[in-house]
Design a protein around this motif. Structure first.
Motif, PDB file in Angstrom:
ATOM      1  N   ASN A  20       3.403 -10.166   6.798  1.00 32.62           N
ATOM      2  CA  ASN A  20       5.078  -9.995   6.866  1.00 32.62           C
ATOM      3  C   ASN A  20       5.278  -8.894   5.504  1.00 32.62           C
ATOM      4  O   ASN A  20       5.720  -8.404   6.338  1.00 32.62           O
ATOM      5  N   VAL A  21       5.196  -9.250   5.036  1.00 32.88           N
ATOM      6  CA  VAL A  21       5.897  -7.822   3.619  1.00 32.88           C
ATOM      7  C   VAL A  21       5.124  -7.034   4.084  1.00 32.88           C
ATOM      8  O   VAL A  21       6.164  -6.069   3.362  1.00 32.88           O
ATOM      9  N   TYR A  22       4.014  -6.929   3.817  1.00 33.36           N
ATOM     10  CA  TYR A  22       3.314  -5.895   3.729  1.00 33.36           C
ATOM     11  C   TYR A  22       3.633  -5.067   5.076  1.00 33.36           C
ATOM     12  O   TYR A  22       3.780  -3.621   4.909  1.00 33.36           O
ATOM     13  N   ILE A  23       4.360  -5.444   6.331  1.00 28.86           N
ATOM     14  CA  ILE A  23       4.219  -5.276   7.349  1.00 28.86           C
ATOM     15  C   ILE A  23       5.523  -4.242   6.921  1.00 28.86           C
ATOM     16  O   ILE A  23       5.677  -3.292   7.691  1.00 28.86           O
ATOM     17  N   TRP A  24       6.737  -5.117   6.376  1.00 29.54           N
ATOM     18  CA  TRP A  24       7.651  -4.381   6.017  1.00 29.54           C
ATOM     19  C   TRP A  24       7.795  -3.868   5.164  1.00 29.54           C
ATOM     20  O   TRP A  24       8.280  -2.449   5.367  1.00 29.54           O
ATOM     21  N   ILE A  27       6.497  -0.402   7.728  1.00 29.23           N
ATOM     22  CA  ILE A  27       7.813   0.324   8.279  1.00 29.23           C
ATOM     23  C   ILE A  27       8.854   0.390   7.702  1.00 29.23           C
ATOM     24  O   ILE A  27       9.132   2.413   7.644  1.00 29.23           O
ATOM     25  N   ILE A  28       8.556   0.631   6.013  1.00 27.17           N
ATOM     26  CA  ILE A  28       9.670   1.140   5.366  1.00 27.17           C
ATOM     27  C   ILE A  28       9.468   2.697   4.952  1.00 27.17           C
ATOM     28  O   ILE A  28       9.591   3.983   4.902  1.00 27.17           O
ATOM     29  N   THR A  29       7.359   2.847   4.945  1.00 26.35           N
ATOM     30  CA  THR A  29       7.152   3.673   4.260  1.00 26.35           C
ATOM     31  C   THR A  29       7.418   4.891   5.270  1.00 26.35           C
ATOM     32  O   THR A  29       7.319   6.092   5.509  1.00 26.35           O
ATOM     33  N   VAL A  44       8.837   5.769  -4.078  1.00 21.99           N
ATOM     34  CA  VAL A  44       8.475   5.794  -2.812  1.00 21.99           C
ATOM     35  C   VAL A  44       6.461   6.443  -3.838  1.00 21.99           C
ATOM     36  O   VAL A  44       5.405   5.859  -2.095  1.00 21.99           O
ATOM     37  N   GLN A  45       6.132   6.641  -5.186  1.00 22.80           N
ATOM     38  CA  GLN A  45       5.227   6.633  -5.335  1.00 22.80           C
ATOM     39  C   GLN A  45       4.182   5.584  -5.672  1.00 22.80           C
ATOM     40  O   GLN A  45       3.189   5.492  -4.715  1.00 22.80           O
ATOM     41  N   ILE A  50       0.213   1.871  -1.848  1.00 25.76           N
ATOM     42  CA  ILE A  50       0.338   0.550  -1.492  1.00 25.76           C
ATOM     43  C   ILE A  50      -0.219   1.160   0.074  1.00 25.76           C
ATOM     44  O   ILE A  50      -1.505   0.199   0.668  1.00 25.76           O
ATOM     45  N   THR A  51       0.039   1.684   1.454  1.00 23.38           N
ATOM     46  CA  THR A  51       0.212   1.953   2.394  1.00 23.38           C
ATOM     47  C   THR A  51      -1.098   2.934   2.634  1.00 23.38           C
ATOM     48  O   THR A  51      -1.653   3.258   3.445  1.00 23.38           O
ATOM     49  N   ASN A  52      -1.236   4.164   1.730  1.00 24.53           N
ATOM     50  CA  ASN A  52      -2.608   5.322   2.039  1.00 24.53           C
ATOM     51  C   ASN A  52      -3.564   4.398   2.432  1.00 24.53           C
ATOM     52  O   ASN A  52      -4.644   5.563   2.826  1.00 24.53           O
TER      53      ASN A  52
END
Length: 94
Positions: A20-24, A27-29, A44-45, A50-52
């Motif tokens: 759930n934290v990763y989902i947020w 969403i933020i990214t 931002v980096q 984390i998401t790329n």
């Protein structure tokens, strides 16, 4: 035997919380991509690092860029929500 089940449910609950934290974070990214933030900002980096990997994994299997919008975050969020539902159901059945 019930202590082992409670430990497994506790670890499963922690895993669901991390998802759930990763989902947020996704969403933020995704929201940050609309404002084009400073790429040298450490936060931002961190978010992009984390998401790329997840974005590139999804993009490897399907085309996600349609009409200028990237649907990779949406696909990842739906997939993670499916995992959360399945894992919650399995942990509840123990």
């Amino acid at each position: 035997m019930s202590a082992i089940i409670e430990i497994i449910q506790g670890i499963g609950g922690i895993f669901i919380s991390l998802i759930n934290v990763y989902i947020w974070v996704i969403i933020i990214t995704a929201l940050l991509s609309f404002v084009n933030p400073d790429p040298y900002n450490p936060i931002v980096q961190f978010l992009y690092r984390i998401t790329n990997p997840a974005y590139s994994f999804v993009r490897r299997f399907m085309r996600t860029d349609m009409s200028g919008l990237d649907f990779a975050p949406l696909i990842i969020i739906v997939g993670l929500q499916i995992i959360v539902v399945i894992l919650s159901t399995l942990l509840y059945k123990l």
